[in-house]
Structure formats: structure tokens, C-alpha cells
Design an enzyme around this catalytic site. Structure first.
Site, PDB file in Angstrom:
ATOM      1  N   TYR A  32       0.817  -1.211   0.000  1.00  0.00           N
ATOM      2  CA  TYR A  32       0.000   0.000   0.000  1.00  0.00           C
ATOM      3  C   TYR A  32       0.856   1.269   0.000  1.00  0.00           C
ATOM      4  O   TYR A  32       0.517   2.267   0.648  1.00  0.00           O
ATOM      5  CB  TYR A  32      -0.963   0.005   1.200  1.00  0.00           C
ATOM      6  N   TYR A  79     -14.013  -5.890   3.099  1.00  0.00           N
ATOM      7  CA  TYR A  79     -12.691  -6.082   2.498  1.00  0.00           C
ATOM      8  C   TYR A  79     -12.398  -7.572   2.499  1.00  0.00           C
ATOM      9  O   TYR A  79     -12.524  -8.241   3.525  1.00  0.00           O
ATOM     10  CB  TYR A  79     -11.609  -5.333   3.283  1.00  0.00           C
ATOM     11  N   ASP A 116     -16.066 -14.971   5.342  1.00  0.00           N
ATOM     12  CA  ASP A 116     -14.636 -14.672   5.318  1.00  0.00           C
ATOM     13  C   ASP A 116     -14.194 -14.448   6.759  1.00  0.00           C
ATOM     14  O   ASP A 116     -14.373 -13.369   7.317  1.00  0.00           O
ATOM     15  CB  ASP A 116     -14.395 -13.427   4.453  1.00  0.00           C
ATOM     16  N   LYS A 140      -4.523 -15.778   8.262  1.00  0.00           N
ATOM     17  CA  LYS A 140      -3.869 -14.917   9.247  1.00  0.00           C
ATOM     18  C   LYS A 140      -3.342 -15.695  10.444  1.00  0.00           C
ATOM     19  O   LYS A 140      -2.219 -16.159  10.454  1.00  0.00           O
ATOM     20  CB  LYS A 140      -4.794 -13.779   9.660  1.00  0.00           C
TER      21      LYS A 140
END
Length: 449
Positions: free
Chosen positions: A37, A169, A270, A299
Site C-alpha cells: 500500500y 474487504y 470470510d 492470518k
């Protein structure tokens, strides 16, 4: 008779280069390394981490007078056990003595089989089949591909669109970008190029808020109106992560399950950010006692040691794909089922479940509530919210990221603010004093940023 296989001769290990001085390392970083980013070259030098242990990052050179920082981010929410945990270190060493990798096509191995079995045991009951992927975003790609191929296999290719709610997201690869928030999210650049999906309004905020009947009706109506073309609904349950760190009532997950069942649409959760206890239940779906048709995890799966994720599905989905004209899921990452990552993931899951993790998350939640409460009175603060081991301070303006980060570092904590948010997701092993230190750093960031 064939000759017996003999071990390869020992090789001489090349000399290990000495560590680079921080200045030299940063010069090479500016020249060659593209950070997430960010532009190339970067506008600001990153901090150089020399080592990490427990919940602390040791810097190669002091920053803002600090040579050590408490990690308030769990390395983007993954390092739930902290760093250099002896159990996970030993699992990695033991697996290295066997093999670090072997292809998964046509072969299998114990770490992957054990991990898949363990995931089936701890996720909601109908999920029976596990596809191991490289990263969270790739697991969402796989999950959406499963849903699209399911309907094609059943002779219904017109069911090819996806529905989600705004504010979400799901990752940075292609299909996941298409179900991220189309306007406020970071992927609006690709509008007009990405597949056009269907977006419901953002869920009303507040984990403990009473569900809004009008919003429930909105979800039912939208799913019903588009059912003929909908392959799946995909959402982040309870906590919307990088899209805005927003919490919503678990009741809306039950609404989605009812509407999807009524209109023959698959439901995907998700759980990449919320899985493995982060919101106070092992998986966020547990707040609503709802089971999806497909679930993504990642994660914290390996405790932050190695990249690994998974897409789990029901037998209905797997068998539907397997009965189709193309009876295989045509997806196969090179490092799928990596034994090293799978072995560490098994150790991480067992480590989590072998302790009273829920009590530890509750302890952190209490510390965050107490430590962030006074932030509500700071100028420019719009909202303060806490759920499980997640603490969020939302400003009424975009945060000055550089200034806010410097303020946190001066307070001895690593934070990564973004948009209008200063938030923390500390490792579960963070002690009470360090939780208080993190809260002080969040407050300082809010004042500065």
C-alpha cells in the site's frame, strides 16, 4: 537388482553475510523494495526490525528514542501467540528435519492431513472439506471459484454474480477485490474493470445494537430479487476488518442464512481476520450460531509464522462440483499444503485450544475497554469501540498516518493507523501492563493524528 539410493554428499555451507548497517539496509530498501500500500520509492523510511520475542519488536536503530516496541498489531492480526514461541519454534524445527516442502499434486503428507482434520473438527459442523491455499486473499479466490463452479456443474451458469454488503474487504486479488467496498474501499480504482457485483447497504453499526427490521428486510429483498443470478453471498461476519473496522449485530448473519436458504444461494463467511478467537468466539459465526456453506480462514492459522490459509466447504458444494462436466476444482498453488506451514499451523491451533484462550481474550477486552474509554473525550474522536481483542478509535477526519505512528512509537508501541482509524489487535499473550501501554499509545496517536 537396482542400486540402493545413497544420501547426497554433504555440501559446504556458504559463509553467512554479516548484518547490514541500518543506513545501508534502508538505502537498498528505498532502491529495490516495494512495500504494501505504498508508492515506489517509498515516501517514508520504514523502521528496521532486528528481532522479535514475546510481544516486543527490537529495532536495529532507535526511533523516537525507542529501541524496542510493544506490537499492538500482531503483525496484521496473525501473531496471536507472540514471537519466538517455543512450541511453534520447535514444531518448525522438527518439520525441517523431515522436509520443508513437497508438491501436493499426487502426494500427501501428515501435517496437511492433520491440519485439515483439525480444521473440520473445530469449524461449524457442515464444513467437511478443506482446500489449502497460500494466503487469505487466495483462499477467497478459491471460495468464490467453488461457488461459481458449483452452479455451472449443476447446469445453472446464469448464477454467476456475488452479493455482499458495503464496507467490506476480502483481499487484493481479482475476485476478492470485486466484493470489497466499491466506493470507500481501496480498490475503487478498478471499478469498470472488475466484475460488477451486487452490494447491499452497510450493516447498521453496533455489535450489541438491536437488529433493524428494515435492514433485515433490505437483505431479504435484495437476495430474493437477484436470486436467479446469484451464486453466493460473501461477508465478513460480525467484524468488517480493513474496510473500516466496523462491528455489526450477529443477528444479520442469521438473516443472511435464512435468505440464502429460501432463495437457493450459497453463503460464504470470510473469517480470515476473525478466526481463532479474535472477536471472543473461536469463529465469529459462533456469535450467531450460524454455519456457512464455505468458510475462509488464514492470518492467525499459523500463529503468524508462515503464510497459509484455507477454504472449507460442505459436502453439498464439493459433491456438486465433482458431478460437473469438469469434475475437478482447477486450482493448485505450487506451495499448496506446504508441510512446514501445515506443521506450524497444527501446533498453533493446538496451542490455542490447549489453554483458556477465551479468558485471555476477555482479559484483553477488559483492558482495552478501560484504557480506551477516555479517548472518547478527545477532540476529533467520533467513536471508540471494543470487541474481543480488537480496540478501535475512529476519528472524524482522515488520520495523519505519519504523525500518529510517530506518537505511538514515542509511547513504545507499534501501531499502523489507516483512513480515519487508529486501532489495535494485540497478541493474546499481551500482559495487562502492555495492554495499558498500547491504550496509552492509541490515545497519543489519536491526539497527534
Amino acid at each position: 537388482m537396482p542400486e540402493p539410493l545413497t544420501p547426497a554428499p554433504p555440501t559446504t555451507r556458504p559463509p553467512t553475510p554479516g548484518p547490514l548497517a541500518p543506513e545501508a539496509l534502508l538505502a537498498l530498501d528505498r532502491q529495490h523494495v516495494w512495500h504494501p500500500y505504498g508508492p515506489m520509492p517509498g515516501r517514508q523510511d520504514p523502521l528496521v526490525v532486528a528481532s522479535a520475542s514475546g510481544v516486543r519488536l527490537r529495532l536495529a536503530a532507535p526511533a523516537e528514542g525507542r529501541s524496542e516496541l510493544v506490537d499492538g498489531m500482531s503483525s496484521w492480526w496473525s501473531a496471536i501467540h507472540g514471537y519466538r514461541h517455543p512450541v511453534l519454534d520447535e514444531a518448525a524445527r522438527e518439520q525441517l528435519d523431515r522436509m520443508s516442502h513437497v508438491m501436493f499434486g499426487g502426494l500427501t503428507h501428515e501435517p496437511a492431513v492433520r491440519l485439515a482434520t483439525r480444521l473440520v473438527e473445530i469449524t461449524p459442523e457442515p464444513l467437511q472439506h478443506v482446500f489449502l491455499a497460500d494466503s487469505g486473499s487466495v483462499s477467497v479466490e478459491v471460495a468464490l471459484k467453488m461457488c461459481l463452479q458449483y452452479w455451472r456443474s449443476l447446469g445453472r451458469p446464469e448464477k454467476h454474480r456475488l452479493l455482499t454488503w458495503r464496507g467490506g474487504y476480502h483481499g487484493d486479488t481479482w475476485q476478492p477485490m470485486a466484493v470489497c467496498d466499491p466506493d470507500g474501499g481501496m480498490h475503487h480504482l478498478w471499478s469498470g474493470v472488475l466484475p460488477r457485483q451486487i452490494f447491499a447497504d452497510s450493516p447498521p453499526p453496533g455489535f450489541d445494537a438491536a437488529p433493524d427490521p428494515a435492514y433485515a428486510a433490505h437483505l431479504h429483498e435484495l437476495i430474493g430479487r437477484h436470486a436467479h443470478e446469484l451464486a453466493a453471498v460473501v461477508v465478513e461476519p460480525v467484524v468488517q476488518g480493513a474496510g473500516g473496522m466496523a462491528f455489526h449485530s450477529p443477528a444479520y448473519l442469521r438473516v443472511l442464512r435464512e435468505a440464502c436458504d429460501a432463495h437457493d444461494v450459497l453463503l460464504v463467511f470470510d473469517e480470515i481476520a476473525t478466526g481463532f478467537g479474535r472477536s471472543g468466539t473461536l469463529f465469529a459465526a459462533g456469535h450467531a450460531d450460524v454455519s456457512p456453506d464455505v468458510m475462509c480462514v488464514g492470518k492467525a492459522l499459523t500463529g503468524g509464522y508462515l503464510t497459509l490459509a484455507a477454504a472449507l466447504c460442505t459436502s453439498r458444494v464439493a459433491e456438486g462440483i465433482s458431478r460437473g462436466e469438469v469434475p475437478v476444482l482447477a486450482h493448485g498453488p505450487t506451495f499448496m499444503g506446504n508441510p512446514l506451514a501445515a506443521a506450524v499451523a497444527c501446533a498453533s491451533v493446538d496451542l490455542l485450544l490447549g489453554q483458556d484462550w477465551a479468558q485471555e481474550v476477555k482479559r484483553i477486552e477488559t483492558g482495552l475497554r478501560e484504557g480506551l474509554a477516555e479517548a472518547a473525550g478527545l477532540p476529533g474522536v467520533r467513536d471508540v469501540r471494543v470487541l474481543g481483542a480488537i480496540g478501535v478509535v475512529q476519528l472524524d477526519h482522515p488520520v495523519d498516518m505519519a504523525a500518529a505512528t510517530r506518537a505511538a512509537v514515542r509511547a513504545g508501541v507499534w501501531l499502523r493507523p489507516f483512513r480515519d482509524l487508529i486501532y489495535t489487535m494485540p497478541p493474546y499473550v499481551t500482559g495487562d501492563e502492555d495492554v495499558a501501554r498500547i491504550c496509552a499509545a492509541v490515545r497519543a496517536s489519536a491526539q497527534e493524528g
